[in-house]
Write an enzyme that holds these catalytic residues in place. Structure first.
Site, PDB file in Angstrom:
ATOM      1  N   ARG A  39     -41.494 -17.925  -9.114  1.00  0.00           N
ATOM      2  CA  ARG A  39     -40.108 -18.140  -8.696  1.00  0.00           C
ATOM      3  C   ARG A  39     -39.182 -18.103  -9.901  1.00  0.00           C
ATOM      4  O   ARG A  39     -39.418 -18.755 -10.912  1.00  0.00           O
ATOM      5  CB  ARG A  39     -39.978 -19.492  -7.992  1.00  0.00           C
ATOM      6  N   ARG A  74     -36.457 -14.232  -3.429  1.00  0.00           N
ATOM      7  CA  ARG A  74     -37.355 -15.127  -4.162  1.00  0.00           C
ATOM      8  C   ARG A  74     -38.790 -14.954  -3.691  1.00  0.00           C
ATOM      9  O   ARG A  74     -39.034 -14.671  -2.525  1.00  0.00           O
ATOM     10  CB  ARG A  74     -36.918 -16.574  -4.035  1.00  0.00           C
ATOM     11  N   ASP A 120     -39.786 -20.144  -1.971  1.00  0.00           N
ATOM     12  CA  ASP A 120     -38.752 -21.168  -1.894  1.00  0.00           C
ATOM     13  C   ASP A 120     -39.326 -22.319  -1.077  1.00  0.00           C
ATOM     14  O   ASP A 120     -39.754 -22.120   0.061  1.00  0.00           O
ATOM     15  CB  ASP A 120     -37.506 -20.601  -1.215  1.00  0.00           C
TER      16      ASP A 120
END
Length: 182
Positions: free
Chosen positions: A94, A103, A106
């Site tokens: 990340r 991403r 998350d």
């Protein structure tokens, strides 16, 4: 015997939203599920089905997300759980380059018991939980009768209320896999 009657700390019910839209999302979420299982009190991890969802906010042109919600019992503070979640995100590569951008992983702490936090690092309950279909849909599919801390409505009722005025496209529930079983 000293300490025989000492009160053991009680585990807190915590909810975590998972999302991924970069890399091998299914493998990343499967690894996160495994990591969350290691953090949870034994036998307490409960996982929603996976959903494919359109990105909400952030830069245009992002790929779709895979999302889920997990419930677990946590023995520790919300800040300790957040630190563990951030370790799992870092292990998945990340990077926080763009707000609400793509991403690899998350992990959003939605709540931890009845704790309330209002710091730049942690807000509990999560301030956008009640207005995010990509969170409420998995939560309601996992436990429609669950009443999140401080709420009078169940997860299913919160979702129904949101759907009255929601512009997010409907999430697509995905079938179970070996990486993400039901």
């Amino acid at each position: 015997m000293a300490g025989a009657n000492a009160t053991q700390p009680l585990a807190e019910a915590a909810a975590i939203a998972l999302g991924s839209n970069l890399g091998d999302c299914l493998a990343l979420l499967g690894a996160a599920r495994h990591g969350l299982g290691a953090l949870a009190q034994p036998g307490s991890l409960r996982c929603s089905p996976l959903f494919r969802t359109a990105p909400v906010g952030g830069p245009a042109g992002q790929p779709a997300f895979l999302n889920a919600v997990v419930l677990l019992q946590w023995l520790g503070s919300p800040e300790q759980l957040l630190a563990e979640l951030q370790k799992l995100e870092a292990a998945a590569g990340r990077q926080r380059l763009v707000a609400w951008g793509p991403r690899s992983l998350d992990l959003d702490l939605l709540w931890c018991g009845t704790a309330k936090r209002f710091s730049p690092q942690l807000q509990l309950p999560h301030p956008r939980l009640w207005v995010r279909r990509f969170v409420l849909e998995p939560l309601a599919s996992l436990d429609p009768n669950l009443r999140p801390p401080g709420q009078k409505l169940t997860a299913a009722e919160l979702l129904a209320a949101l759907l009255l005025d929601c512009s997010e496209p409907a999430p697509q529930q995905l079938p179970a896999t070996a990486v993400w079983p039901d």
